[in-house]
Write an enzyme that holds these catalytic residues in place. Structure first.
Site, PDB file in Angstrom:
ATOM      1  CD  GLU A 175      -2.742   1.093   2.670  1.00 61.20           C
ATOM      2  OE1 GLU A 175      -2.601   0.536   2.893  1.00 61.20           O
ATOM      3  OE2 GLU A 175      -3.967   1.811   2.696  1.00 61.20           O
ATOM      4  N   GLY A 204      -8.561   5.466   7.546  1.00 63.13           N
ATOM      5  CA  GLY A 204      -9.556   5.412   8.414  1.00 63.13           C
ATOM      6  C   GLY A 204      -8.866   4.418   8.870  1.00 63.13           C
ATOM      7  CB  ALA A 205      -8.465   0.989   9.462  1.00 65.41           C
ATOM      8  CB  SER A 206      -3.451   1.235   7.973  1.00 65.71           C
ATOM      9  OG  SER A 206      -3.114   1.415   6.787  1.00 65.71           O
ATOM     10  CB  THR A 207      -1.306   6.689   8.472  1.00 65.51           C
ATOM     11  OG1 THR A 207      -1.208   7.795   7.753  1.00 65.51           O
ATOM     12  CG2 THR A 207      -0.673   6.095   9.254  1.00 65.51           C
ATOM     13  CD  GLN A 208      -0.625   2.608   4.198  1.00 63.85           C
ATOM     14  OE1 GLN A 208      -1.101   2.745   5.394  1.00 63.85           O
ATOM     15  NE2 GLN A 208      -1.449   3.784   3.714  1.00 63.85           N
TER      16      GLN A 208
HETATM   17  N1  LIG Z   1     -14.867  14.847   2.909  1.00 61.25           N
HETATM   18  C1  LIG Z   1     -13.929  13.587   3.845  1.00 61.25           C
HETATM   19  N2  LIG Z   1     -13.325  14.599   5.206  1.00 61.25           N
HETATM   20  C2  LIG Z   1     -12.887  13.741   6.099  1.00 61.25           C
HETATM   21  N3  LIG Z   1     -12.528  12.372   5.636  1.00 61.25           N
HETATM   22  C3  LIG Z   1     -12.656  12.147   4.915  1.00 61.25           C
HETATM   23  C4  LIG Z   1     -13.879  12.621   3.603  1.00 61.25           C
HETATM   24  N4  LIG Z   1     -13.588  11.867   2.609  1.00 61.25           N
HETATM   25  C5  LIG Z   1     -12.939  10.671   3.280  1.00 61.25           C
HETATM   26  N5  LIG Z   1     -12.722  10.540   3.985  1.00 61.25           N
HETATM   27  C6  LIG Z   1     -11.962  10.042   5.281  1.00 61.25           C
HETATM   28  O1  LIG Z   1     -10.520   9.169   4.283  1.00 61.25           O
HETATM   29  C7  LIG Z   1     -10.476   7.816   5.371  1.00 61.25           C
HETATM   30  C8  LIG Z   1     -10.378   7.466   3.825  1.00 61.25           C
HETATM   31  O2  LIG Z   1      -9.817   5.761   4.049  1.00 61.25           O
HETATM   32  P1  LIG Z   1      -9.855   4.599   3.572  1.00 61.25           P
HETATM   33  O3  LIG Z   1      -9.616   4.309   2.255  1.00 61.25           O
HETATM   34  O4  LIG Z   1     -11.015   4.100   3.737  1.00 61.25           O
HETATM   35  O5  LIG Z   1      -9.379   3.433   4.496  1.00 61.25           O
HETATM   36  P2  LIG Z   1      -8.137   2.669   4.768  1.00 61.25           P
HETATM   37  O6  LIG Z   1      -7.157   2.828   3.801  1.00 61.25           O
HETATM   38  O7  LIG Z   1      -7.225   2.898   5.934  1.00 61.25           O
HETATM   39  O8  LIG Z   1      -8.666   1.465   4.250  1.00 61.25           O
HETATM   40  C9  LIG Z   1     -11.601   8.617   6.158  1.00 61.25           C
HETATM   41  O9  LIG Z   1     -11.168   7.647   7.443  1.00 61.25           O
HETATM   42  C10 LIG Z   1     -12.122   8.638   5.430  1.00 61.25           C
HETATM   43  O10 LIG Z   1     -13.153   8.948   7.080  1.00 61.25           O
HETATM   44 CA   LIG Z   2      -6.758   3.858   1.957  1.00 59.75          CA
END
Ligand SMILES: Nc1ncnc2c1ncn2[C@@H]1O[C@H](COP(=O)(O)OP(=O)(O)O)[C@@H](O)[C@H]1O
Ligand SMILES: [Ca+2]
Length: 498
Positions: A175, A204-208
């Protein structure tokens, strides 16, 4: 003498008709030569290829369609995103108890893809689904539920004519690395061997975090190292994915540490004054990131109440990072190796959404000013915030103070960005019309679209070929005319005699 003249007159090379025929054939041959030579080097009428990637994130799924010219290796052969579609509803991991609904949720965007990709290209268009941290967590928690979600999703995707290439969970390393490839590919940094841009992805669940550091050879922590050979250049990439440190799980971690004693009211400095909501403990702890921290004998609900204080919020957030142990020369947090950040960075996904909402994407602004603005924003009453932004989803709106504070804390305390290196971050959503994220890099990799070695560039551009062929044709024509001139003059003499 007359016999000789007879012979001359009968020679097929000497009759006017033959000479005219030779001239015409010669001219036609030269014109044909020029046409063939020019056309051979001219790009044929553009034909396109397509690829589709579904990004099954923890909070939602998005579909991306990519397009590129069918011929390989011409200099304009770049892959571009032509369409994206946001799947309605939550991410596929939320369908653990109703797996078939995960498959069904994708059909609207898939129908859109059928419309967008030309009919006659469907069978040859590869379709991929990659799932990230939401499915990583579900797989850890309940692997049979995660298998069922994948079965449902695969079944749904096979109903379409596209060439389905499988659905799988990406590793955190993939990722991070594919996000880096996307950013640098779109910025044209790979082909030209330029200094690369680091990639910061907040989900939302991880950061890179992924970047190339000149003083890092990958030996200190091999699991954080990815090597690539792209267009003839070697890259040694540092990358790490922090599971549970995406912004939604980080919020759970922060809240969970405030509920250790199981109070009925939680006064939260990361939420606005005036915000108050009854929440379930069961929902808060329904994630492997925090489930082990659930207080014994806690009541069913708690009252989540905001106090709106940036400083205190930052103190709470700092406590979810562990800085106490590090077996390497240097660490970011939780004992994870990280070299000093270096060079420019692109920060995308939730980094962009949050900082864009807060009007804080200008990183030339000093960090102290950014913090001052966020302090003011967090201190704004909830009633004022809702009145000013009535079109924004309430869940997002309630969390921007936390999310902004989390981003600044993660960058400066977690990854050790300084005021100077912070100014080299760019908050980005798209680059040249394509979304920043792992999907494009993933597809480029699976379709072998980035060669290890630099393609042999043609010694001349198309215009060069046209000029050379034209000059040669003119010279050939002159030589031809000169060579048939004696024949023509003899011919005209004969006609004169006749
Ligand atoms: N307009 C927005 N304002 C704030 N946060 C947003 C908006 N659109 C998407 N997000 C956030 O961006 C993040 C996207 O994470 P996501 O790609 O679904 O998860 P992961 O990559 O951890 O599997 C989530 O926390 C979601 O709430
Ligand atoms: Ca993502």
């Amino acid at each position: 003498m007359s016999a000789q003249r007879d012979m001359k007159e009968k020679s097929p090379w000497r009759t006017p008709v033959t000479i005219i025929i030779i001239t015409v054939i010669g001219v036609i041959a030269i014109v044909a030569l020029v046409t063939v030579a020019v056309l051979q080097n001219k790009p044929l009428s553009q034909k396109y290829k397509y690829g589709i990637v579904l990004d099954a994130g923890s909070s939602h799924t998005a579909l991306y369609i990519y397009e590129w010219p069918a011929e390989k290796d011409n200099n304009t052969g770049r892959v571009e995103q032509t369409h994206s579609c946001k799947v309605q509803g939550p991410g596929i991991s939320a369908y653990a108890s109703d797996p078939w609904k995960a498959g069904e949720s994708l059909t609207d965007c898939m129908h859109e893809a059928q419309q967008k990709v030309p009919r006659n290209k469907h069978e040859e268009t590869p379709l991929y689904l990659g799932a990230t941290a939401g499915m990583r967590l579900l797989n850890m928690e309940n692997s049979s539920a995660s298998d069922q979600v994948f079965q449902a999703v695969e079944e749904a995707l096979r109903q379409f004519q596209f060439s389905f290439q499988g659905a799988r969970i990406l590793s955190g390393q993939e990722e991070g690395a594919f996000g880096w490839v996307t950013v640098n590919y779109l910025d044209d940094r790979l082909k030209q061997g330029l200094e690369t841009t680091g990639a910061l992805d907040l989900g939302g669940a991880s950061t890179q975090i992924s970047f190339v550091s000149s003083n890092y050879d990958g030996s200190e922590s091999p699991k954080n190292s990815v090597t690539f050979r792209l267009y003839g250049n070697d890259y040694n990439l540092y990358t790490h994915s922090f599971l549970c440190y995406g912004k939604d799980q980080a919020l759970r971690l922060t809240l969970a540490q405030q509920t250790l004693s199981g109070p009925v009211i939680i006064s939260d400095p990361c939420f606005h004054k005036g915000y108050t909501k009854i929440k379930n403990y069961a929902d808060l702890y329904d994630s492997p990131c925090v489930s082990h921290r659930k207080p014994q004998g806690a009541p069913a609900t708690f009252n989540h109440t905001g106090t709106g204080n940036f400083q205190q919020c930052q103190e709470q957030i700092k406590r979810i990072f562990n800085f106490t142990y590090c077996k390497y020369s240097r660490c970011s947090f939780n004992g994870i190796f990280q070299p000093l950040v270096q060079g420019p960075f692109g920060a995308f996904s939730a980094y962009y959404f949050v900082m864009d909402f807060l009007n804080l994407t200008d990183t030339s602004e000093p960090l102290t000013e950014v913090k001052d603005k966020l302090t003011k924003y967090c201190a704004t009453l909830w009633s004022e915030i809702t009145a000013q932004h009535h079109t924004v989803k309430e869940k997002y709106l309630a969390e921007y103070c936390f999310a902004g504070t989390y981003i600044l804390t993660l960058l400066t305390e977690g990854y050790n960005f300084t005021s100077e290196s912070y100014s080299k971050i760019k908050y980005i959503k798209q680059i040249k019309g394509s979304d920043a994220g792992w999907t494009l890099g993933y597809m480029l990799n699976l379709t072998n679209m980035i060669p290890a070695e630099a393609p042999d560039s043609p010694p001349l551009p198309h215009a060069g070929y046209v000029s050379i062929v034209t000059i040669m044709a003119i010279l050939l024509f002159i030589v031809f005319i000169l060579s048939i001139r004696p024949l023509w003059s003899r011919c005209s003499k004969q006609l004169h005699i006749v």
